[in-house]
Design a protein around this motif. Sequence first.
Motif, mmCIF file in Angstrom:
data_model
loop_
_atom_site.group_PDB
_atom_site.id
_atom_site.type_symbol
_atom_site.label_atom_id
_atom_site.label_comp_id
_atom_site.label_asym_id
_atom_site.label_seq_id
_atom_site.Cartn_x
_atom_site.Cartn_y
_atom_site.Cartn_z
ATOM 1 N N HIS A 1 0.554 10.896 15.736
ATOM 2 C CA HIS A 1 1.008 9.902 16.709
ATOM 3 C C HIS A 1 -0.128 9.009 17.201
ATOM 4 O O HIS A 1 0.028 7.794 17.326
ATOM 5 N N GLU A 2 -1.304 9.583 17.476
ATOM 6 C CA GLU A 2 -2.421 8.844 18.036
ATOM 7 C C GLU A 2 -3.239 8.094 16.988
ATOM 8 O O GLU A 2 -4.186 7.389 17.328
ATOM 9 N N SER A 3 -2.898 8.271 15.711
ATOM 10 C CA SER A 3 -3.654 7.609 14.636
ATOM 11 C C SER A 3 -2.743 6.803 13.718
ATOM 12 O O SER A 3 -3.120 6.486 12.591
ATOM 13 N N LYS A 4 -1.549 6.500 14.220
ATOM 14 C CA LYS A 4 -0.556 5.773 13.422
ATOM 15 C C LYS A 4 -0.298 6.467 12.079
ATOM 16 O O LYS A 4 -0.311 5.844 11.022
ATOM 17 N N ASN A 5 -0.130 7.794 12.166
ATOM 18 C CA ASN A 5 0.276 8.629 11.037
ATOM 19 C C ASN A 5 -0.864 8.984 10.066
ATOM 20 O O ASN A 5 -0.645 9.643 9.054
ATOM 21 N N LYS A 6 -2.083 8.573 10.396
ATOM 22 C CA LYS A 6 -3.208 8.834 9.480
ATOM 23 C C LYS A 6 -3.656 10.289 9.538
ATOM 24 O O LYS A 6 -3.790 10.958 8.508
ATOM 25 N N ASN A 7 -3.922 10.781 10.734
ATOM 26 C CA ASN A 7 -4.468 12.133 10.901
ATOM 27 C C ASN A 7 -3.355 13.145 11.167
ATOM 28 O O ASN A 7 -3.352 13.858 12.166
ATOM 29 N N ARG A 8 -2.406 13.208 10.283
ATOM 30 C CA ARG A 8 -1.263 14.107 10.458
ATOM 31 C C ARG A 8 -1.510 15.447 9.780
ATOM 32 O O ARG A 8 -2.402 15.591 8.937
ATOM 33 N N GLY A 9 -0.700 16.430 10.153
ATOM 34 C CA GLY A 9 -0.798 17.747 9.559
ATOM 35 C C GLY A 9 0.048 17.866 8.304
ATOM 36 O O GLY A 9 0.689 16.907 7.870
ATOM 37 N N ILE A 10 0.081 19.065 7.768
ATOM 38 C CA ILE A 10 0.750 19.283 6.483
ATOM 39 C C ILE A 10 2.257 19.437 6.634
ATOM 40 O O ILE A 10 3.029 18.999 5.785
#
Length: 409
Positions: free
Chosen positions: A172-181
């Motif tokens: 959410h805070e990285s516009k979907n970049k730093n998401r989990g698996i």
Amino acid sequence: MFSLKRKLSPALKDSLKNNFYNRYRVLIEYKSIKNEIEKKIKFSNGEILFSIEEIQCIAANINTTTLLRLIELPEVKYILLDEYAFLCGRTPLLSNGVSLQSNNSILKGDYSLSGRNIGIGLVDSGCYPHKDIIYPNNKIKCFIDLINDYKYPYDDNGHGTFISGVLCGSGHESKNKNRGIAINSHLLVVKAFDSSGKGYVSSTLMAIQKIIEFSEDYNVKVICLPFEIYNTSNDILSLYSKIFKIALQKNIIIIVPSGNNGNEEDSIRGIATLKEVITIGGMDTRFGNNIYPFSSCGSSKSSSKPDFIAASVDIISLNTDTNYISERNGLKIYPKKLSKPYTEYSGTSIACAYISGVCALLYEYNSELNFKDIYGLLKSSSSFIKEKKCMQGNGYIDLNKILPKKDGK
């Protein structure tokens, strides 16, 4: 008395012989009925810490006199010292060679798996209510605090929050970049480690029992245990083995890190050696695929552990406000916005979390899969790197190969 002292572990005998302590934090294994044991502990001003009924074990703080009286009880089977347990940055997806597809899916082809409705049990230092965890929906379905007994989620160490982000952070805070698996999975978090990252065998066993107890309520299919113990004593490992077998009977899979003892042969220790778990070592993917220098390794004589490896160096995941306390006088306190929502970290616990998330995807694909099924899918999609087998087990997982193509495509 000599024969009764057979009920004491060697380490506990040595401590008593040398008069090391006034009080002892111990694990008491009992046969069937615990009432008389608990009465004697309370009567002598001892403290009962946990009652781990699944494996018929009590954790307690007691003095020497009480200890010697307890071994006289026929219901007492064995007493041992309660040992310490310890918590062992590119994005976790990119570091493991995974890129998002056009449909926002992790897997290529016709699959759109995100761990939806799959619960992951996490035993760690807690979980900070990070926006990537609570938006667009709160992934912390249950929080249990064995350290301070707070009702609302917090993390005064940061490790548990980081691991949670690898498991299911929304980005959410990285516009979907730093998401989990497994972004649509949810968490049952048990805080069993304090602000320094230290816990006890008893607190981790109690945490696992809690997850098993609530597993049906939250559809827990995976237990992520991102910690290590250095003890190789069968006294300790047999307790873990017992409770792991109970989890497996309920079709819950357990994932653990190989540990951070260094990548020399025979450095693997503790629960990472048990056959009831899937053990994950670390891989450095920054410049090619290499073994993480601190990733514990098995033996060339018996190459069964670790089972697999995954990226664990310079991984980006969720940051924490370790000063945040979630309640005061029983009232919930809301966290402030983090000035730096992400941070970097290295360690085999990250690799453990990544594979835990992969298992959540597999359970969404088929909730009836068992330990052998999951292991088989992971193994069939794994590839070796140019290192010894005792360092990598079956190698790293290629998610593009993990499931068959639909309709034979």
